[in-house]
Structures are given as C-alpha cells and as structure tokens.
Design an enzyme around this catalytic site. Sequence first.
Site, PDB file in Angstrom:
ATOM      1  N   ASP A   1     -11.402   2.623   3.509  1.00  0.00           N
ATOM      2  CA  ASP A   1     -11.514   1.050   3.534  1.00  0.00           C
ATOM      3  C   ASP A   1     -13.061   0.828   3.089  1.00  0.00           C
ATOM      4  O   ASP A   1     -13.229  -0.281   2.799  1.00  0.00           O
ATOM      5  CB  ASP A   1     -11.022   0.430   4.864  1.00  0.00           C
ATOM      6  CG  ASP A   1      -9.608  -0.340   4.427  1.00  0.00           C
ATOM      7  OD1 ASP A   1      -9.350  -0.600   3.233  1.00  0.00           O
ATOM      8  OD2 ASP A   1      -9.059  -0.539   5.405  1.00  0.00           O
TER       9      ASP A   1
ATOM     10  N   GLN B   1      -5.261  -1.403   9.755  1.00  0.00           N
ATOM     11  CA  GLN B   1      -4.881  -2.637   9.416  1.00  0.00           C
ATOM     12  C   GLN B   1      -5.302  -3.627  10.014  1.00  0.00           C
ATOM     13  O   GLN B   1      -5.098  -3.664  11.193  1.00  0.00           O
ATOM     14  CB  GLN B   1      -3.352  -2.821   9.014  1.00  0.00           C
ATOM     15  CG  GLN B   1      -2.996  -4.073   8.314  1.00  0.00           C
ATOM     16  CD  GLN B   1      -3.613  -4.289   6.896  1.00  0.00           C
ATOM     17  OE1 GLN B   1      -3.340  -3.160   6.091  1.00  0.00           O
ATOM     18  NE2 GLN B   1      -3.797  -5.598   6.457  1.00  0.00           N
TER      19      GLN B   1
ATOM     20  N   LYS C   1       0.916  -1.316   0.103  1.00  0.00           N
ATOM     21  CA  LYS C   1      -0.041  -0.066  -0.049  1.00  0.00           C
ATOM     22  C   LYS C   1       0.800   1.296   0.051  1.00  0.00           C
ATOM     23  O   LYS C   1       0.452   2.256  -0.641  1.00  0.00           O
ATOM     24  CB  LYS C   1      -0.923   0.052   1.229  1.00  0.00           C
ATOM     25  CG  LYS C   1      -2.129  -1.039   1.175  1.00  0.00           C
ATOM     26  CD  LYS C   1      -2.736  -1.336   2.415  1.00  0.00           C
ATOM     27  CE  LYS C   1      -3.679  -2.493   2.313  1.00  0.00           C
ATOM     28  NZ  LYS C   1      -4.551  -2.758   3.493  1.00  0.00           N
TER      29      LYS C   1
END
Length: 265
Positions: A113, A90, A46
């Site tokens: 997200d 995460q 990422k």
Amino acid sequence: MQQIRQYVETRKEQLKAQIAKLERAPFLVIVQVNDDEASNTYIRGKLADAAEVGINAELLKLPTTISEGELLDEITALNHDNSVDGFIVQMPLPKHISEEKVKQAVGPSKDVDGFHPMSLFNPCTPLGVMNYLTEQGVSFEGKNALVIGRSNIVGKPMAKLLLQANANVTVVHSRTKEKDLRNYVKNADIIVVAVGIKHFLNKTFTYKKEAIVVDVGINRQAGITYGDAESDLPIYFQTPVPGGVGLLTRLTLLENLLEGYNNGI
Ligand code: NAD
C-alpha cells in the site's frame, strides 16, 4: 488520451501474461479488522482483481475485539512469513487500535500500500496516476502541476512523484486563499484534485484549454458517486468518476505486489 478503463484492461492482460510465467503465484494477504460495508466492497474488488491476473490473494479477517498488541503480533508474523510477497491492512481499524502504529508495523518490503514512510513502494493512487499519464505520453518536464490536497496517501506522494518527473509543483490545501487557488488553477497544465468535495473544481474557475485534470475524489451522495471535478470542464482532458482513478489505484496494488515478488527473488 486513452480512457482509463481500456488502459487498465490492457495492463491487466500484460500482468496476467507476466505472472503466468513465474515459478509460483505471487501471494497477497489482506488483513481486515472491521465489519465495514465499504471495506467489504473494496476487499471483494481487490480479491477479484488479484484472481483475474493470477495472484493468490487471501483475506485474513480478525475479530474487531482483537487487542492492538495481538494485531501487531499478526503483522510481525506476516512480515516474517517468506511465502507472503506483500500485505495490506484495510482501514478503518477499531477505535482502540492506533492506525499510525499499525501502518508503522508493516515491514517496508511488504508494504504494497506504500503507507510506511520507509516503504519500498509508492502509494497506489499517486503511482497509478503517474504511470497512466506517463503511458499516455504526457510530459511533465517544466510543466506547471497543481496538487489540490495534502494527505499522506494522495496529495503529498503525488507532489513528490510529479517533482521527480521535473514538473513545477504547487500544493494547495484547506488553508490556501481562494484568490490564490484560482490563480494557481488558471496557470496549471496538470491538476490533480484530491479534496473529497463534490465538484470542488467547476466551471467558475478559469483553465488553460490544454490542461489535464486528474480527479481523485470519491464522493457518494444518495447512491451516486461524484468526483471532485465537475464533468465537461473546458480543458484538454479530465479523468472520469467513476471509472477513473479508482481503477488505477486497484491496478497499482497488483503492480506493487508483483514488484514485491520480484524483490524477494
Ligand atoms: P483527506 O481528507 O485526507 O485530505 C483532503 C485534503 O483536501 C486535505 O489535505 C485538505 O487540506 C484538502 N482540502 C480540504 N478542503 C480544501 C479546500 N477548500 N481547498 C483546498 N484543499 C482543501 O483525503 P484523501 O485521503 O487525500 O482523499 C481525497 C479524496 O480522494 C476523497 O474523496 C477520497 O475518497 C478520494 N480517494 C480516492 C482514491 C481513489 O482510488 N480514487 C484513493 C484515495 C482517496
């Protein structure tokens, strides 16, 4: 249909050109509260993707001993930090921290997200799939779309997006009878499989010859990554694993972040 790798490269070039024209670089924060090897790999990917298109991305690595309250405070601070256009937490989190509470704490306008129920963003995997198929000229209207799997981050939002595009959507899951599953597969024009079982879709099923299969599965065995679909199915097109939906997911995080930046102006 264009291969996903090529599509993603082109989209990244376009994003890079768009971002170069902005007043400042969009800013993404990745919060990590684990020492998980797979997470480290995802995060490296990422950060590299962000750098490639000119997004400023920072890793906020917190100790795994942090309390739930302290982590929620960090999240509140990010929600209020005007320099942050979007952030992600995460997964996984340490056992003493509720993933649900953390997902709910991320402000909907920063939740790139797309995990919060009120998020302004769609989750990256299903949105990436829709954008890709749409760009390839796939028409959804009146088509039989079958989603295999009903998770909150893939199956359910995938079904919602397909429905918004006017497909006839069926969602099957672990409690679906095999006989019914085979019938749905036989009649499907577009199949999105997100189950997490190597080669769940295989040549024992009957397919429409013009069917498209989007393979979301990532199944690692002895260092090799397999999809949920066997390759070379007797259909029009299927996405590969690796080099398929995973790349779309990564791309869409960048697209969501840019949208977050634009929303903030
Ligand atoms: P999950 O475990 O949350 O959900 C799996 C779903 O499969 C469940 O809804 C379950 O009902 C269904 N299922 C299980 N057995 C079934 C059966 N026999 N028949 C029909 N349905 C069945 O998983 P998830 O988070 O949705 O992920 C699914 C797969 O996609 C995993 O392999 C995951 O690693 C992968 N994934 C890939 C990406 C990507 O970017 N490529 C992103 C997210 C998830």
